[in-house]
Scaffold this active site. Structure first.
Site, short mmCIF file in Angstrom:
data_model
loop_
_atom_site.label_atom_id
_atom_site.label_comp_id
_atom_site.label_asym_id
_atom_site.label_seq_id
_atom_site.Cartn_x
_atom_site.Cartn_y
_atom_site.Cartn_z
CB SER A 1 -8.09 3.34 3.17
OG SER A 1 -7.12 2.80 4.07
CB SER B 1 -8.41 0.27 6.11
OG SER B 1 -9.11 1.47 6.33
CE LYS C 1 -3.88 1.89 2.75
NZ LYS C 1 -4.71 1.62 3.97
#
Length: 284
Positions: free
Chosen positions: A190, A214, A109
């Site tokens: 996210s 997330s 990420k």
């Protein structure tokens, strides 16, 4: 042309071009759904190299993420990915395998520092232009375990800490990540890019972060295994923070076994002075 198509993704396209020389529209699927254990067995037997596997994923990213349906899960490709793969192959030829992810391409990420040529922007233009000086502990553990850091994944900008009305999977730098099962469906956030990339076979496993849903929410929405570790089991050092009492780093994989193997590589086995929370869990 989007900013992220300049530079590293252009390099990736050039590197992957040899795999699609005969058919520009070819999308390889040989290793789709292949597990970590299966890929390790292929490499151990000499039927597969990390370099070949890395090129395979690069080709799928160019064909399906940046073109075709446009999953838009990958925000940046590591220009040194093939170098890492070749190094992993060299070590294997000399009898050294560093761990279960040795030679396995992984994605991180874009809020997880890598001390290399890639950005760590949390999806925001505000951080573009200042690459991290050092690896996050997670990235360092992956390197020590022989993994190939293929690139970074898109996310909800600032990991959904941008506003009360932020959009799942959207960042200013990366645009909107889409769900591979329904390109117009919400990938959840996210860590949307991490889950979507694992789901679409853009890497063997990927890594996201969670404060509140997330990791597990995009795992559910994109149909992959997701593990939210106990706080402190994986170090947050070098990860763009939200909450010091809730943040944690964890994997997405197409099987529980893959996610577990990935977690075993990134977990902290000694106290990390850059993250006090690592002192609160059993290590070893």
């Amino acid at each position: 042309m989007r900013l992220r198509m300049i530079g590293s993704l252009f390099i990736a396209a050039m590197l992957a071009s040899t795999l699609v020389a005969e058919d520009k529209h070819a999308v390889p699927d040989r290793f789709n759904e292949a597990t970590v254990a299966q890929l390790q067995a292929e490499m151990a037997s000499g039927h597969l190299t990390s370099e070949e596997l890395t090129k395979y994923y690069l080709t799928r990213i160019i064909a399906l993420d940046q073109n075709g349906p446009g999953v838009n899960a990958v925000i940046e490709i590591n220009p040194d990915a093939l170098v890492m793969a070749k190094n992993a192959d060299m070590l294997r030829r000399h009898g050294t395998v560093l761990g279960p992810l040795h030679g396995i391409p992984v994605l991180l990420k874009d809020n997880i520092d890598t001390g290399d040529k890639m950005q760590t922007s949390a999806g925001s233009f505000a951080l573009v232009g200042m690459p991290a000086l050092h690896d996050s502990t997670v990235a360092a553990n992956l390197r020590a375990g022989g993994a190939v850091i293929l690139g970074k994944t898109n996310l909800s900008e600032w990991a959904n800490f941008r506003s009360f009305e932020s959009i799942s999977g959207w960042s200013g730098r990366g645009g909107q990540t889409n769900n591979p099962y329904g390109i117009n469906r919400n990938p959840c956030g996210s860590s949307s890019g991490s889950a979507a990339a694992a789901s679409a076979n853009f890497a063997t496993v990927s890594f996201g972060s969670e404060t509140d849903g997330s990791i597990v929410c995009p795992g559910n929405a994109n149909g992959v295994a997701a593990i939210k570790p106990t706080i402190g089991l994986t170090s947050r050092a070098g990860v763009v923070p939200i909450s010091h009492t809730q943040d944690t780093i964890g994997p997405h994989g197409r099987t529980v076994a893959d996610a577990a193997a990935a977690l075993g590589v990134i977990q902290s086995r000694t106290f990390d002075g850059r993250d006090p929370a690592t002192g609160g869990v059993p290590l070893g």
